[in-house]
Write a protein that holds these residues in place. Structure first.
Motif, PDB file in Angstrom:
ATOM      1  N   ALA A 195      44.174  28.943  43.939  1.00 12.53           N
ATOM      2  CA  ALA A 195      44.937  30.183  44.104  1.00 12.53           C
ATOM      3  C   ALA A 195      46.202  30.170  43.253  1.00 12.53           C
ATOM      4  CB  ALA A 195      45.283  30.391  45.574  1.00 12.53           C
ATOM      5  N   LEU A 196      46.900  29.041  43.235  1.00 14.68           N
ATOM      6  CA  LEU A 196      48.116  28.938  42.420  1.00 14.68           C
ATOM      7  C   LEU A 196      47.794  29.034  40.934  1.00 14.68           C
ATOM      8  CD1 LEU A 196      50.037  26.101  44.314  1.00 14.68           C
ATOM      9  CD2 LEU A 196      50.663  28.516  44.182  1.00 14.68           C
ATOM     10  N   ALA A 197      46.682  28.403  40.505  1.00 15.02           N
ATOM     11  CA  ALA A 197      46.292  28.468  39.096  1.00 15.02           C
ATOM     12  C   ALA A 197      45.965  29.897  38.693  1.00 15.02           C
ATOM     13  CB  ALA A 197      45.085  27.559  38.848  1.00 15.02           C
ATOM     14  N   GLU A 200      49.230  31.939  38.421  1.00 16.37           N
ATOM     15  CA  GLU A 200      49.957  31.660  37.188  1.00 16.37           C
ATOM     16  C   GLU A 200      49.292  32.329  35.980  1.00 16.37           C
ATOM     17  OE1 GLU A 200      52.856  30.281  36.951  1.00 16.37           O
ATOM     18  OE2 GLU A 200      52.899  29.970  39.121  1.00 16.37           O
ATOM     19  N   MET A 201      47.973  32.376  35.966  1.00 20.09           N
ATOM     20  CA  MET A 201      47.264  33.015  34.867  1.00 20.09           C
ATOM     21  C   MET A 201      47.463  34.530  34.901  1.00 20.09           C
ATOM     22  SD  MET A 201      43.752  30.770  34.703  1.00 20.09           S
ATOM     23  CE  MET A 201      43.314  31.234  33.037  1.00 20.09           C
ATOM     24  N   GLY A 206      49.942  38.968  32.179  1.00 14.92           N
ATOM     25  CA  GLY A 206      50.594  40.254  32.405  1.00 14.92           C
ATOM     26  C   GLY A 206      49.732  41.266  33.132  1.00 14.92           C
ATOM     27  N   SER A 207      48.858  40.789  34.008  1.00 14.44           N
ATOM     28  CA  SER A 207      47.956  41.713  34.714  1.00 14.44           C
ATOM     29  C   SER A 207      48.295  41.806  36.196  1.00 14.44           C
ATOM     30  CB  SER A 207      46.500  41.251  34.549  1.00 14.44           C
ATOM     31  OG  SER A 207      46.335  39.920  35.008  1.00 14.44           O
ATOM     32  N   LEU A 237      51.999  32.959  48.006  1.00 15.43           N
ATOM     33  CA  LEU A 237      50.872  33.614  47.350  1.00 15.43           C
ATOM     34  C   LEU A 237      50.694  35.059  47.783  1.00 15.43           C
ATOM     35  CD1 LEU A 237      48.364  30.633  47.587  1.00 15.43           C
ATOM     36  CD2 LEU A 237      49.138  31.689  45.438  1.00 15.43           C
ATOM     37  N   PHE A 238      51.092  35.374  49.012  1.00 15.33           N
ATOM     38  CA  PHE A 238      50.856  36.718  49.534  1.00 15.33           C
ATOM     39  C   PHE A 238      51.526  37.797  48.692  1.00 15.33           C
ATOM     40  CE2 PHE A 238      52.253  40.272  52.263  1.00 15.33           C
ATOM     41  CZ  PHE A 238      51.009  40.792  52.580  1.00 15.33           C
ATOM     42  N   ASP A 239      52.734  37.530  48.216  1.00  8.63           N
ATOM     43  CA  ASP A 239      53.467  38.530  47.426  1.00  8.63           C
ATOM     44  C   ASP A 239      52.758  38.874  46.120  1.00  8.63           C
ATOM     45  OD1 ASP A 239      55.434  38.819  49.296  1.00  8.63           O
ATOM     46  OD2 ASP A 239      56.822  37.407  48.350  1.00  8.63           O
TER      47      ASP A 239
END
Length: 271
Positions: A195-197, A200-201, A206-207, A237-239
């Motif tokens: 989820a973190l990866a 970050e992507m 920029g999506s 992660l929720f934000d």
């Protein structure tokens, strides 16, 4: 498995409430008193818990003598680690039928069972009157399978990077079309890492507007609710429209993630 049991209890409880049918969960997280047993018509449990229950002569063990219908969902697990437990439950139930001259109907369900005739014979199902096979034409929503090759030596950083990129491309494409996505990983710790990866992507590409949950009508309510959780990664992660879910999380956090995903407040759930 326990998370799935909790979800089924909620769904069946809502659907059968008008019939005054009581549905309860019986797992390692939940216990039932004699009063609750007496007023309950449907019990949702796990193979391991039912194996323990049916070994006891008293208390929860009295449940076994009251059961008239045993439904084994995902019966193809007979071929996996839980298989021995399911075999034990079936054998014990058949033995109970023979010794007590009672009638207990056993129903096995699976969406991925190639040797269904063998399993039907094991459950002592009549091939002519008790065995039902439904092919893919019966699905309410057509199922698509896509196989994608990932370059790089297995377990290498290059392979992991390529896998993350392919996952992001698929997730971004689906979310931009208005869909939700569940990403399944092979270990609990990978749920947060994946989820973190992906987050970050999303920021790097920029999506983030596709994943932004702030336009959800209940976003402020869910944001206040999630602020009460001690799980830092879940709040972080929720934000960004992401959620995590695995059996190692607090039950309250798992339930929270399930509700938010069901309400479409979370776009991507890593599990």
């Amino acid at each position: 498995m326990k998370a799935l049991a909790s979800e089924i209890v909620r769904k069946l409880g809502r659907r059968l409430a008008w019939l005054f049918v009581k549905v309860r969960e019986l797992t390692g997280d939940m216990q039932m008193t004699r009063a609750e047993i007496a007023e309950t018509q449907i019990i949702v449990t796990t193979p391991e818990k039912w194996d323990v229950v049916t070994r006891k002569p008293t208390g929860e063990g009295e449940l076994a003598s009251k059961v008239k219908l045993l439904i084994i969902d995902e019966v193809h697990l007979l071929n996996e680690e839980r298989g021995a437990v399911i075999e034990t439950i079936v054998a014990r139930t058949l033995r109970q039928v023979e010794s007590s001259q009672s009638v207990i109907r056993i129903v096995g369900l699976s969406a991925t069972l190639p040797n269904y005739i063998d399993v039907a014979d094991f459950l002592r199902v009549s091939r002519q009157t008790g065995l039902f096979y439904f092919d893919s034409s019966f699905r309410p929503v057509p199922l698509e399978q896509h196989f994608i090759g990932i370059k790089g030596r297995l377990g290498s950083p290059a392979q992991k990077k390529n896998l993350d990129q392919v996952t992001y491309d698929k997730v971004d494409s689906l979310v931009s079309e208005g869909h939700q996505v569940m990403v399944f990983v092979h270990a609990r710790k990978e749920t947060v890492k994946s989820a973190l990866a992906l987050k970050e992507m999303v920021l790097a590409e920029g999506s983030s507007e596709h994943f932004d949950p702030s336009d959800h009508p209940q976003w402020e309510f869910f944001r206040r609710e999630i602020s009460t959780s001690p799980n830092k990664e879940m709040k972080q992660l929720f934000d960004f429209g992401f959620g995590i879910h695995h059996a190692g999380m607090l039950r309250s956090d798992r339930n929270m993630m399930e509700r938010m995903f069901e309400a479409r407040a979370i776009k991507v759930l890593s599990s």
